[in-house]
Write a protein that holds these residues in place. Structure first.
Motif, PDB file in Angstrom:
ATOM      1  N   LEU A   1       0.835  -1.196   0.000  1.00 45.20           N
ATOM      2  CA  LEU A   1       0.000   0.000   0.000  1.00 45.20           C
ATOM      3  C   LEU A   1       0.872   1.248   0.000  1.00 45.20           C
ATOM      4  N   GLY A   2       0.530   2.190  -0.896  1.00 50.54           N
ATOM      5  CA  GLY A   2       1.205   3.475  -0.944  1.00 50.54           C
ATOM      6  C   GLY A   2       0.364   4.537  -0.255  1.00 50.54           C
ATOM      7  N   TYR A   3       1.046   5.534   0.281  1.00 48.75           N
ATOM      8  CA  TYR A   3       0.391   6.605   1.033  1.00 48.75           C
ATOM      9  C   TYR A   3       0.284   7.869   0.195  1.00 48.75           C
ATOM     10  N   VAL A   4      -0.861   8.559   0.314  1.00 54.64           N
ATOM     11  CA  VAL A   4      -1.078   9.847  -0.343  1.00 54.64           C
ATOM     12  C   VAL A   4      -1.529  10.866   0.700  1.00 54.64           C
ATOM     13  N   MET A   5      -1.370  12.122   0.346  1.00 52.37           N
ATOM     14  CA  MET A   5      -1.881  13.175   1.218  1.00 52.37           C
ATOM     15  C   MET A   5      -3.399  13.227   1.130  1.00 52.37           C
TER      16      MET A   5
ATOM     17  N   THR B   1      -5.761  14.756  -9.878  1.00 54.61           N
ATOM     18  CA  THR B   1      -5.181  16.010  -9.428  1.00 54.61           C
ATOM     19  C   THR B   1      -3.822  16.209 -10.106  1.00 54.61           C
ATOM     20  N   LYS B   2      -3.117  17.265  -9.736  1.00 58.20           N
ATOM     21  CA  LYS B   2      -1.824  17.563 -10.340  1.00 58.20           C
ATOM     22  C   LYS B   2      -0.851  16.407 -10.151  1.00 58.20           C
ATOM     23  N   SER B   3      -0.768  15.887  -8.934  1.00 53.29           N
ATOM     24  CA  SER B   3       0.168  14.803  -8.615  1.00 53.29           C
ATOM     25  C   SER B   3      -0.583  13.701  -7.882  1.00 53.29           C
ATOM     26  N   PRO B   4      -1.415  12.947  -8.587  1.00 50.42           N
ATOM     27  CA  PRO B   4      -2.346  12.027  -7.926  1.00 50.42           C
ATOM     28  C   PRO B   4      -1.690  10.900  -7.161  1.00 50.42           C
ATOM     29  N   LEU B   5      -0.445  10.552  -7.498  1.00 50.56           N
ATOM     30  CA  LEU B   5       0.233   9.456  -6.807  1.00 50.56           C
ATOM     31  C   LEU B   5       0.771   9.864  -5.441  1.00 50.56           C
ATOM     32  N   THR B   6       0.773  11.144  -5.161  1.00 47.75           N
ATOM     33  CA  THR B   6       1.294  11.611  -3.874  1.00 47.75           C
ATOM     34  C   THR B   6       0.310  12.489  -3.110  1.00 47.75           C
ATOM     35  N   ASP B   7      -0.603  13.163  -3.820  1.00 44.94           N
ATOM     36  CA  ASP B   7      -1.454  14.150  -3.149  1.00 44.94           C
ATOM     37  C   ASP B   7      -2.857  14.104  -3.741  1.00 44.94           C
ATOM     38  N   SER B   8      -3.814  13.625  -2.952  1.00 47.45           N
ATOM     39  CA  SER B   8      -5.187  13.495  -3.435  1.00 47.45           C
ATOM     40  C   SER B   8      -6.025  14.730  -3.158  1.00 47.45           C
ATOM     41  N   ARG B   9      -5.406  15.774  -2.582  1.00 46.88           N
ATOM     42  CA  ARG B   9      -6.152  16.989  -2.270  1.00 46.88           C
ATOM     43  C   ARG B   9      -6.414  17.797  -3.535  1.00 46.88           C
ATOM     44  N   PHE B  10      -7.529  18.559  -3.519  1.00 48.85           N
ATOM     45  CA  PHE B  10      -7.928  19.347  -4.667  1.00 48.85           C
ATOM     46  C   PHE B  10      -8.323  20.737  -4.182  1.00 48.85           C
ATOM     47  N   SER B  11      -8.460  21.677  -5.112  1.00 56.65           N
ATOM     48  CA  SER B  11      -8.711  23.056  -4.713  1.00 56.65           C
ATOM     49  C   SER B  11     -10.163  23.329  -4.350  1.00 56.65           C
ATOM     50  N   ALA B  12     -11.053  22.398  -4.639  1.00 57.73           N
ATOM     51  CA  ALA B  12     -12.464  22.702  -4.451  1.00 57.73           C
ATOM     52  C   ALA B  12     -13.230  21.721  -3.572  1.00 57.73           C
TER      53      ALA B  12
ATOM     54  N   ASP C   1      -5.697  25.395   5.331  1.00 54.88           N
ATOM     55  CA  ASP C   1      -6.834  25.590   6.233  1.00 54.88           C
ATOM     56  C   ASP C   1      -7.422  24.267   6.721  1.00 54.88           C
ATOM     57  N   PHE C   2      -6.903  23.161   6.199  1.00 55.96           N
ATOM     58  CA  PHE C   2      -7.467  21.852   6.526  1.00 55.96           C
ATOM     59  C   PHE C   2      -6.391  20.948   7.114  1.00 55.96           C
ATOM     60  N   ASP C   3      -6.819  20.116   8.037  1.00 51.58           N
ATOM     61  CA  ASP C   3      -5.892  19.182   8.662  1.00 51.58           C
ATOM     62  C   ASP C   3      -5.514  18.120   7.640  1.00 51.58           C
ATOM     63  N   SER C   4      -4.230  18.008   7.344  1.00 49.58           N
ATOM     64  CA  SER C   4      -3.758  17.081   6.319  1.00 49.58           C
ATOM     65  C   SER C   4      -2.906  15.988   6.936  1.00 49.58           C
ATOM     66  N   SER C   5      -2.903  14.845   6.294  1.00 51.36           N
ATOM     67  CA  SER C   5      -2.141  13.711   6.794  1.00 51.36           C
ATOM     68  C   SER C   5      -1.897  12.739   5.647  1.00 51.36           C
ATOM     69  N   LYS C   6      -1.070  11.716   5.885  1.00 55.07           N
ATOM     70  CA  LYS C   6      -0.854  10.657   4.921  1.00 55.07           C
ATOM     71  C   LYS C   6      -1.821   9.514   5.204  1.00 55.07           C
ATOM     72  N   VAL C   7      -2.320   8.915   4.136  1.00 56.45           N
ATOM     73  CA  VAL C   7      -3.275   7.829   4.303  1.00 56.45           C
ATOM     74  C   VAL C   7      -2.963   6.731   3.292  1.00 56.45           C
ATOM     75  N   ALA C   8      -3.094   5.480   3.715  1.00 60.29           N
ATOM     76  CA  ALA C   8      -2.836   4.332   2.838  1.00 60.29           C
ATOM     77  C   ALA C   8      -4.023   4.126   1.912  1.00 60.29           C
ATOM     78  N   ASP C   9      -3.759   4.148   0.586  1.00 62.24           N
ATOM     79  CA  ASP C   9      -4.851   3.952  -0.357  1.00 62.24           C
ATOM     80  C   ASP C   9      -4.415   3.233  -1.633  1.00 62.24           C
ATOM     81  N   ILE C  10      -3.227   3.516  -2.152  1.00 62.14           N
ATOM     82  CA  ILE C  10      -2.794   2.947  -3.431  1.00 62.14           C
ATOM     83  C   ILE C  10      -2.374   1.493  -3.245  1.00 62.14           C
ATOM     84  N   ILE C  11      -2.883   0.610  -4.084  1.00 62.40           N
ATOM     85  CA  ILE C  11      -2.474  -0.791  -4.063  1.00 62.40           C
ATOM     86  C   ILE C  11      -1.521  -1.013  -5.227  1.00 62.40           C
ATOM     87  N   ASN C  12      -0.249  -1.158  -4.923  1.00 64.86           N
ATOM     88  CA  ASN C  12       0.745  -1.264  -5.987  1.00 64.86           C
ATOM     89  C   ASN C  12       1.240  -2.696  -6.127  1.00 64.86           C
TER      90      ASN C  12
END
Length: 578
Positions: free
Chosen positions: A122-126, A485-496, A141-152
């Motif tokens: 499992l890989g971790y994304v923001m 998103t811009k870098s979906p393999l590392t950061d799942s956050r979006f602007s909206a 403005d939002f609490d961010s963390s790493k979370v396991a989601d990608i199955i590689n």
């Protein structure tokens, strides 16, 4: 689905995906380094390996709070895919962790061969948090963390750094021809030494049909341009189509029924990071006549069908988020934009020749009967006007709508998908079934739960399948399979919207915890459907009563007091009785 606007760029390597996460704009962690060290000091063994539930996400920086377990006991139907997690956590540096799997064998010597078993680190994304749901947001403005989601499944070994937890996703796809019984085997984890874990899988004497035969109406919207961008390919090149095949095949294998097509540019007002151009080229000739080039539309639809998605073509949209229809004006020698309001004589005059020609073309291709004009969360007067225009062109036109429930137009909607806050009246739902109309539901950025964000509890996706069965609806829609998103393999956050809202799988056609849990929920829906029929046909009223009673617990409001994991766990055993 209440969505807005963005920007564009790059893709990271798989190894970087698995081990690096951009910490840009990440808030200060809730657990200090001193507190982290204290928790790891409490871990008695240097290295630990254990099975763990697939219903929880485990933090990378913390030792898991679980009782170690070296045996996975599970039940499955023939044709079903089941999964669990293996956790490796260590106070030492493990430079080359590997996982190997044996065949599973029953007492008669029958096998579930290891080719039907897969493991993936499992890989971790923001990720971030729900808070206000829809609307523009600034990451800090939002609490961010790493979370396991990608199955590689492509990474064959992994470094596990000191004081780190590394999950591994384990899946078994039971072949449909498997004999019932208990199958045993082992999983070996090579870390600081070899750890042998045991598998005991009971195959129930019931068969789940293949995904192509599932009744569940799954509708994850596809985004072909996002695939071109992350793979750095020319859109619509042979290489682009070759890259798309793996994504669309994995979607078909999840039971997807519907092809997402854009018949105008940016049907959602460019709410995504990548462009969403029209598959049909509109041209106004110098003499005022219109011509429509369907060559790309035809090629794309045929391609998606060749991947196994064949039941329906949804065309977006005559009612886009911004009334601005782009076409090429030969007299001007450049692109022009039509902006007249829906329902005006000018709007009808603009669309009438297109719809007339499109109808003829679809009938020639043999696709008219499975094609809809699709609309998404649009005002009712606009929808009424479009429905009237469509029916004036050909009474056989079908309409899809995702949005609020409107009794005034319900009878005109073939594929009606209501937001989760709505329920169909019982008599309306029954009437729609008798008329072979589709009645589904969706979630988007507006609902905290149930949902499929990267921070959502995994079993909320399973819960959705049960809820669909409990409400007697036909399926579930989510607006984005792969609007990355811009870098979906590392950061799942979006602007909206909340993190993960824009996609369910990852570049490289990598699955996710969320996607696998969605499939689990769909499988449960299919099992419920088949058991209901069996119990009714055999007049097994006691079994049917137990199942229907369990389904009554699946109410959205109940998720405020009991987790999806708890509700699902209480009911699942009813599906796997021998």
């Amino acid at each position: 689905m209440k969505h807005l606007t963005l920007i564009a760029c790059c893709v990271f390597t798989q190894v970087a995906m698995a081990q690096d996460v951009s910490l840009a704009l990440q808030k200060k962690p809730d657990v200090s380094p001193t507190q982290l060290a204290s928790q790891w000091n409490k871990v008695s063994k240097k290295t630990n390996v254990s099975f763990a539930t697939s219903s929880k996400r485990f933090a990378q920086e913390l030792p898991p709070d679980i009782k170690t377990n070296d045996t996975w006991t599970a039940s499955a139907w023939k044709g079903e895919k089941v999964h669990t997690q293996i956790l490796v956590w260590s106070k030492a540096d493990l430079s080359n962790v590997k996982v190997s799997i044996s065949d599973l064998k029953n007492a008669k010597g029958d096998l579930i061969k290891k080719e039907n078993i897969s493991s993936g680190f499992l890989g971790y994304v923001m990720t971030d948090e729900f808070r206000n749901g829809c609307g523009y947001r600034k990451p800090y403005d939002f609490d961010s963390s790493k979370v396991a989601d990608i199955i590689n499944v492509d990474i064959k070994s992994m470094q596990v750094k000191p004081n780190t937890t590394q999950p591994v996703w384990l899946s078994v796809k039971v072949p449909a021809a498997t004999s019932p019984g208990v199958y045993a085997g082992t999983v070996t984890v090579d870390a600081d030494k070899k750890y042998t874990l045991k598998v005991a899988l009971t195959v129930v004497d019931k068969t789940l049909p293949p995904p192509s035969e599932w009744a569940y109406r799954l509708d994850f919207w596809q985004h072909p341009y996002a695939i071109a961008r992350v793979h750095k390919l020319e859109p619509w090149s042979d290489a682009h189509f070759a890259a798309m095949r793996k994504y669309y095949t994995m979607l078909a294998d999840a039971g997807q029924k519907i092809i997402t097509t854009s018949i105008v540019n940016e049907p959602w007002g460019h709410q995504t990071y990548d462009d969403f151009p029209s598959l049909i080229k509109w041209t106004k000739k110098k003499n005022g006549e219109w011509i429509y080039d369907y060559s790309l539309f035809d090629k794309y639809v045929s391609f998606v069908m060749s991947c196994g998605i064949t039941k329906q073509i949804n065309c977006y949209s005559m009612v886009p988020w911004k009334i601005a229809f782009t076409y090429f004006d030969e007299a001007e020698g450049k692109e022009a934009v039509f902006t007249q309001a829906i329902g005006t004589p000018a709007y009808n005059a603009f669309w009438t020749p297109m719809l007339t020609d499109f109808t003829k073309h679809l009938k020639t291709k043999g696709w008219f009967a499975i094609t809809t004009i699709a609309m998404d969360e649009r005002p009712m007067p606009a929808m009424q006007s479009v429905i009237k225009l469509l029916k004036s062109i050909d009474t056989g036109w079908k309409v899809s709508l995702a949005g609020d429930y409107h009794p005034e137009i319900e009878g005109d909607i073939f594929d009606y998908c209501v937001a989760s806050r709505w329920k169909y009246p019982d008599d309306v739902l029954e009437k729609r079934k008798q008329q072979n109309k589709l009645s589904t539901w969706y979630t988007c950025c507006a609902e905290k739960y149930p949902n499929a964000f990267t921070f959502s509890p995994p079993d909320e996706m399973v819960w959705m399948g049960w809820y669909t069965a409990a409400t007697n609806m036909d399926g579930y829609l989510r607006w984005a399979f792969n609007s990355w998103t811009k870098s979906p393999l590392t950061d799942s956050r979006f602007s909206a919207w909340p993190a993960g809202d824009t996609y369910q799988v990852y570049p490289g056609a990598l699955s996710s915890v969320r996607f696998e849990k969605t499939i689990e929920g769909i499988q449960d829906f299919e099992k419920i459907r088949l058991l209901r029929k069996e119990y009714q046909d055999k007049q097994q009223t006691a079994q049917l009563s137990k199942l229907e009673s369990a389904l009554k617990a699946f109410e959205i409001k109940e998720l405020a007091s009991e987790s999806a994991e708890e509700t699902v766990a209480k009911a699942k055993h009813l599906l796997n009785t021998l």
